[in-house]
Design an enzyme around this catalytic site. Structure first.
Site, short mmCIF file in Angstrom:
data_model
loop_
_atom_site.label_atom_id
_atom_site.label_comp_id
_atom_site.label_asym_id
_atom_site.label_seq_id
_atom_site.Cartn_x
_atom_site.Cartn_y
_atom_site.Cartn_z
N TRP A 76 0.89 -1.16 0.00
CA TRP A 76 0.00 0.00 0.00
C TRP A 76 0.93 1.21 0.00
O TRP A 76 1.64 1.45 0.98
CB TRP A 76 -0.86 -0.05 1.26
N ASN A 102 7.13 -3.99 6.11
CA ASN A 102 6.00 -3.14 6.49
C ASN A 102 6.52 -2.09 7.46
O ASN A 102 7.38 -2.40 8.29
CB ASN A 102 4.91 -3.94 7.22
N GLY A 103 5.96 -0.90 7.40
CA GLY A 103 6.41 0.17 8.30
C GLY A 103 7.02 1.31 7.51
O GLY A 103 6.86 1.38 6.29
N LYS A 472 -19.21 5.61 7.04
CA LYS A 472 -19.41 4.38 6.26
C LYS A 472 -19.72 4.72 4.81
O LYS A 472 -19.17 4.12 3.91
CB LYS A 472 -20.57 3.54 6.84
N GLU A 475 -16.66 6.14 2.93
CA GLU A 475 -15.58 5.17 2.74
C GLU A 475 -15.82 4.25 1.55
O GLU A 475 -14.90 3.96 0.81
CB GLU A 475 -15.48 4.26 3.98
N HIS A 491 -26.44 26.21 12.65
CA HIS A 491 -25.27 27.09 12.78
C HIS A 491 -24.35 27.01 11.57
O HIS A 491 -23.19 27.41 11.65
CB HIS A 491 -24.48 26.73 14.06
O1 M6R Z 1 -8.12 -0.87 13.95
P1 M6R Z 1 -8.63 0.43 14.52
O2 M6R Z 1 -9.95 0.30 15.15
O3 M6R Z 1 -7.62 1.08 15.42
O4 M6R Z 1 -8.76 1.36 13.24
C1 M6R Z 1 -9.09 2.71 13.35
C2 M6R Z 1 -9.49 3.26 12.02
O5 M6R Z 1 -8.43 3.21 11.12
C3 M6R Z 1 -10.69 2.50 11.42
O6 M6R Z 1 -11.77 2.49 12.29
C4 M6R Z 1 -11.10 3.15 10.09
O7 M6R Z 1 -11.66 4.40 10.29
C5 M6R Z 1 -12.06 2.21 9.35
N1 M6R Z 1 -11.77 2.25 7.94
C6 M6R Z 1 -13.48 2.53 9.56
O8 M6R Z 1 -14.35 1.82 8.76
#
Ligand code: M6R
Length: 595
Positions: A76, A102-103, A472, A475, A491
């Site tokens: 990614w 990764n990282g 949601k 995304e 407001h």
């Molecule tokens: O694994 P986590 O709950 O720490 O992840 C946090 C966010 O990256 C995660 O909730 C993200 O917003 C999702 N894509 C939501 O659907």
């Protein structure tokens, strides 16, 4: 985010690594690759942009002999565009070392400059390639010492075939321990059904895996059982993981409540908090830290903690907390919520809180993850692996656990305490009844498909519900959706309202119902279309809204658990009707392990 897979053993490693990369697809990626050296030192490096299907075509006729060390990666993009050169594995100058990572290597620019001066040739724009050349120049262990940043690394050598070198600092890496074989993965989900024992590498741990031996140090490796049902990581009869996971809601909530909620005795038991019970009694302020969807569940948690635990509570974005200069006060508890348990921002905030000697607690879904291990105490969600990138069942189970926690803290049981616990126990059934009406939501999604902007409104417990509903939709549908508190609409956002800007209103019968109705009147007066989520039997709303989806009545603090379901379904159907890959939405990663 990126995924790592590796194998060394008697079986043919290439198909195993490829299959495991498939299991990690859900994390999000834009390119992929595999590499191996057989026991004679013959190597292959194959990589490509795009989906794993492209990689599959390239490796179709390739065979890796048994006893071959294989590593694979789904990338990614962070440093450098998604192209073949930037895809992993990366190689040293002569193709004698292949490495997946990764990282983020934060000091990669300066390392790269010094390696170029020493004559190294770089082929990519990535930070990772630096690691391959560092290993070439200095060897594995000394190379690690030069890296500033985070890494999970798996490295194979032409001159030392049949071995995988692994290391972890800040990014997760798991070793699966089989019979005369070892697996490597960035996520234990990939190992479900393959091994029963795993080692979650700790920060600073590194090692070498070969056919019959494993050498990991400096801290002694801890072998733990792997408790993931491989079935749970399959779609079954559902077209998408996201839909499957929404439909798992009732069972997920039952697992979160099982053995913890005892309405007949009027108590809540949380074994994970017993060890810190004395310290908990002294907590006089709670900070909740999380990102994304987990942050929104934290906002519901804030209201629950105020109402039941009677502890002043503040919810903070983990990414902001890291750099804030908040006064540190003894007696503050810091609660970290994370599905993956590996979110870099949340993990960094946790480490800051631990440094400040706060009592750190976790609500985590992924067993054995970094956040679960580094918090002093916590409660697992028990939602099972969540594969869809858009979090659904994890959000629901977080709400369940937050409700339990707030009741656990409840010093003097609030009025109708036992009835409330009974109502909590009844929520899974009520969710089931909502899911039975999912076709209605599909029809609504079709009706609203033409719109490209949405306002989501809610108040009180339903304000975070509105925020999460909007998240949601954006995304997985890539349409603009804004969550707002009903009272705030006048407001500012009201300026947006016209016949082309629909509002999805969470307007169930509760303390703020009439206030929400007034807000919706204001929208109606400006010709804004309204789709309402309302309580069964509410006739008033039917006259005001263009469309209504009814949910069963429940106690106000529990409403978010019901009201989020139609919003998750709406986003799902909207996204699929628009033709999007809702399980792997563009640009997103399941586990965000970079800052
Ligand atoms: O694994 P986590 O709950 O720490 O992840 C946090 C966010 O990256 C995660 O909730 C993200 O917003 C999702 N894509 C939501 O659907």
């Amino acid at each position: 985010m990126c995924g790592i897979a590796g194998y060394i053993g008697k079986k043919e490693g290439l198909p195993i690594v490829f299959t495991n990369l498939r299991k990690l697809e859900y994390r999000g990626y834009d390119s992929a690759g595999v590499a191996f050296f057989d026991f004679r030192g013959n190597g292959k490096l194959i990589k490509t942009v795009g989906k794993l299907d492209n990689l599959e075509k390239l490796i179709k006729n390739k065979k890796s002999l048994p006893l071959t060390a294989v590593v694979g990666h789904t990338r990614w993009a962070t440093h450098g565009v998604p192209n073949k050169a930037n895809a992993h594995p990366h190689a040293d100058c002569d193709g004698k070392i292949f490495l997946v990572h990764n990282g983020i290597i934060e000091n990669y620019q300066e390392l790269k400059e010094s390696l170029i001066k020493k004559g190294h040739n770089f082929r990519s724009q990535t930070d990772t390639e630096v690691a391959a050349h560092l290993v070439e120049e200095y060897g594995f262990e000394p190379a690690l010492k030069k890296i500033v940043g985070a890494y999970a690394l798996a490295v194979i050598y032409k001159n030392d075939p049949g071995k995988i070198y692994v290391a972890r600092l800040g990014s997760p890496l798991v070793v699966g321990v089989g019979q005369d074989e070892y697996y490597v993965a960035s996520d234990p989900t990939a190992l479900a059904g393959l091994v029963k024992k795993v080692i979650y590498l700790k920060d600073g741990q590194r090692g070498v895996l070969s056919l019959n031996s494993m050498l990991i140090g400096p801290a002694r490796p801890k072998i733990e059982p792997l408790d993931i049902d491989p079935e749970q990581a399959q779609k079954g009869d559902f077209p998408h993981f996201m839909l499957k996971e929404i439909f798992e809601g009732p069972e997920v909530l039952l697992s979160a409540l099982r053995g913890r909620l005892m309405p007949d005795k009027g108590i809540v038991k949380l074994g994970g908090l017993e060890g810190v019970a004395d310290q908990l009694r002294k907590v006089d302020k709670m900070e909740i830290l999380a990102c994304g969807t987990s942050y929104y569940s934290g906002l519901v948690g804030e209201l629950l903690f105020e109402e039941f635990a009677r502890i002043p509570t503040e919810v903070l974005l983990a990414s902001e907390y890291r750099y804030r200069k908040l006064p540190v006060k003894k007696g503050t508890g810091a609660l970290f919520i994370s599905q993956s348990g590996e979110t870099a921002d949340t993990l960094a905030a946790l480490r800051k809180a631990n440094n400040h000697k706060l009592l750190t607690l976790g609500i985590v879904n992924a067993v054995g993850s970094s956040i679960a291990r580094e918090t002093k105490a916590g409660v697992y969600n028990h939602a099972g692996p969540e594969i869809g990138v858009a979090s659904t069942k994890a959000f629901l189970s977080q709400l369940g656990v937050l409700t339990l926690m707030s009741l656990y803290f409840n010093p003097r049981k609030t009025k109708n305490h036992k009835e409330f616990l009974e109502e909590l126990a009844a929520i899974p059934l009520k969710i089931r009844s909502i899911l039975k009406e999912s076709n209605q939501i599909k029809t609504l999604a079709k009706k609203y498909l033409k719109y490209n902007n949405f306002l989501y409104l809610g108040r009180g417990y339903n304000y975070p519900t509105a925020l999460e509903g909007a998240l949601k939709l954006k995304e997985i549908s890539y349409v603009h959706a804004e969550g707002y508190a009903g009272g705030e609409m006048k407001h500012g956002p009201i300026a947006l309202i016209d016949k082309n800007f629909p509002t999805i209103a969470v307007v169930t019968k509760n303390l703020v119902y009439e206030k929400m109705i007034s807000n919706l009147e204001e929208i109606k007066a400006r010709s804004g279309p309204i789709l309402a989520i309302a309580t069964a039997g509410d006739k008033k709303i039917a006259k005001l809204a263009d469309d209504v989806f009814y949910v069963p009545k429940t106690a106000e603090p529990l409403e978010a658990m019901l009201n989020i379901i139609p919003l998750q379904l709406f986003a799902y159907y909207f996204g699929t009707l628009r033709g999007h890959d809702v399980d792997k939405p563009r640009n997103l990663a399941k586990s965000v392990t970079v800052e």
